[in-house]
Design a protein around this motif. Structure first.
Motif, PDB file in Angstrom:
ATOM      1  N   ALA A   4     -75.340  10.519 -60.475  1.00 20.70           N
ATOM      2  CA  ALA A   4     -76.033  11.660 -59.880  1.00 20.70           C
ATOM      3  C   ALA A   4     -76.197  11.467 -58.396  1.00 20.70           C
ATOM      4  CB  ALA A   4     -77.388  11.862 -60.554  1.00 20.70           C
ATOM      5  N   SER A   5     -76.453  10.235 -57.953  1.00 21.51           N
ATOM      6  CA  SER A   5     -76.653   9.953 -56.545  1.00 21.51           C
ATOM      7  C   SER A   5     -75.365  10.166 -55.770  1.00 21.51           C
ATOM      8  CB  SER A   5     -77.129   8.505 -56.365  1.00 21.51           C
ATOM      9  OG  SER A   5     -78.358   8.314 -57.010  1.00 21.51           O
ATOM     10  N   SER A   6     -74.232   9.708 -56.337  1.00 19.81           N
ATOM     11  CA  SER A   6     -72.957   9.869 -55.662  1.00 19.81           C
ATOM     12  C   SER A   6     -72.561  11.341 -55.604  1.00 19.81           C
ATOM     13  CB  SER A   6     -71.862   9.058 -56.368  1.00 19.81           C
ATOM     14  OG  SER A   6     -71.690   9.508 -57.696  1.00 19.81           O
ATOM     15  N   SER A 244     -86.739  18.054 -62.476  1.00 19.68           N
ATOM     16  CA  SER A 244     -85.471  18.273 -63.189  1.00 19.68           C
ATOM     17  C   SER A 244     -84.518  19.151 -62.360  1.00 19.68           C
ATOM     18  CB  SER A 244     -85.719  18.900 -64.559  1.00 19.68           C
ATOM     19  OG  SER A 244     -86.518  20.045 -64.466  1.00 19.68           O
ATOM     20  N   ALA A 245     -85.066  20.111 -61.621  1.00 20.14           N
ATOM     21  CA  ALA A 245     -84.215  20.940 -60.740  1.00 20.14           C
ATOM     22  C   ALA A 245     -83.609  20.078 -59.638  1.00 20.14           C
ATOM     23  CB  ALA A 245     -85.039  22.069 -60.141  1.00 20.14           C
ATOM     24  N   HIS A 246     -84.399  19.162 -59.092  1.00 16.16           N
ATOM     25  CA  HIS A 246     -83.914  18.235 -58.055  1.00 16.16           C
ATOM     26  C   HIS A 246     -82.792  17.361 -58.601  1.00 16.16           C
ATOM     27  CE1 HIS A 246     -83.884  15.284 -54.844  1.00 16.16           C
ATOM     28  NE2 HIS A 246     -84.170  14.339 -55.721  1.00 16.16           N
ATOM     29  N   LYS A 247     -82.976  16.824 -59.789  1.00 10.80           N
ATOM     30  CA  LYS A 247     -81.956  15.960 -60.406  1.00 10.80           C
ATOM     31  C   LYS A 247     -80.667  16.744 -60.672  1.00 10.80           C
ATOM     32  CE  LYS A 247     -83.529  13.868 -64.004  1.00 10.80           C
ATOM     33  NZ  LYS A 247     -84.372  13.770 -65.186  1.00 10.80           N
ATOM     34  N   ASN A 248     -80.808  17.968 -61.168  1.00 16.68           N
ATOM     35  CA  ASN A 248     -79.631  18.787 -61.441  1.00 16.68           C
ATOM     36  C   ASN A 248     -78.919  19.204 -60.159  1.00 16.68           C
ATOM     37  OD1 ASN A 248     -79.116  19.667 -64.410  1.00 16.68           O
ATOM     38  ND2 ASN A 248     -81.325  19.588 -64.220  1.00 16.68           N
TER      39      ASN A 248
END
Length: 252
Positions: A4-6, A244-248
């Motif tokens: 997710a970070s990449s 969760s919106a930030h992660k997505n």
């Protein structure tokens, strides 16, 4: 979470509208936006007593909107339980280990929750007799809470494991340098940074799951006691939605 970070770093190079298009093309992306809308509405409704001369018509519209969005989210998650089945099938964990048992509880509970939610939606849509709604909602809440118990416990163990890896890197460097070199070499610094970024995302996920577990526990208790506070529940839901919106967004 490393993936997710990449993906997030790649997404940062894209034009905003292209990134937004990719985000909205995903089911989870739209679902989380709906979740933000729903719990923002709930928070506004629960805070109406703080605003003088609140228009009852506005509050009624917010209630109707919140209920409609809640039903829409259930429809939008049709078949999502398959995701949990595939996660269990593809897991490399030994289900007789502590981590494996927690993974089974987390994915199993969430999968049952999503499966039952389909029937709750059908009841709200009028296809199934609404007299079954209350029992279905209770079953759904229990499955969700059990799933979050497993997920929170698993993520706590993962965070501790990441902290242990970070400590080993720092201690190993200190032993090798023996008071000489004070700064970490570039390769070790990069490795440490990746572990810290991964731990941060795990911590956010843990907070998200804990906030959602309060909502499911509230449903189990029929909103009695401390969890009867609508502002607390709305705030918990909004915190979970934003995380969760930030992660997505990062992974889209």
């Amino acid at each position: 979470m490393a993936a997710a970070s990449s993906a997030g770093s790649e997404g940062a190079k894209r034009p905003f509208l292209l990134h937004l298009e990719a985000y909205l093309a995903r089911r989870d992306g739209v679902d989380k936006l709906l979740k933000i809308m729903r719990y923002t509405s709930k928070l506004l409704i629960s805070s109406q007593h703080l605003v003088a001369n609140t228009n009852p018509a506005v509050v009624a519209r917010l209630r109707e909107f919140e209920a409609s969005v809640g039903t829409s989210r259930k429809a939008f998650r049709l078949g999502k339980f398959v995701q949990d089945l595939n996660a269990l099938r593809g897991s490399s964990s030994n289900f007789s280990s502590k981590e494996g048992i927690l993974e089974l509880i987390a994915y199993g509970g969430e999968g049952i929750y999503y499966f039952v939610e389909q029937f709750i939606w059908l009841a709200k849509a009028g296809l199934i007799d609404k007299r079954y709604s209350k029992k279905l909602q209770k079953l759904s809440a229990w499955a969700e809470f059990i799933g979050y118990f497993g997920s929170v416990s698993l993520k706590a163990l993962e965070i501790l494991a990441l902290l242990d890896q970070e400590t080993k890197i720092i201690d190993g460097f200190r032993k090798k340098s023996e008071g000489g070199e004070k700064e970490l070499p570039a390769d070790l610094a990069k490795q440490l940074h990746k572990l810290q970024a991964k731990r941060f995302m795990k911590a956010l996920s843990l907070i998200q799951d804990f906030a959602d577990s309060l909502l499911s526990l509230s449903d189990i208790l029929d909103e009695r006691g401390v969890l009867a506070n609508p502002s607390l529940l709305a705030f918990s839901g909004l915190v979970s939605a934003l995380i969760s919106a930030h992660k997505n967004w990062l992974s889209s």
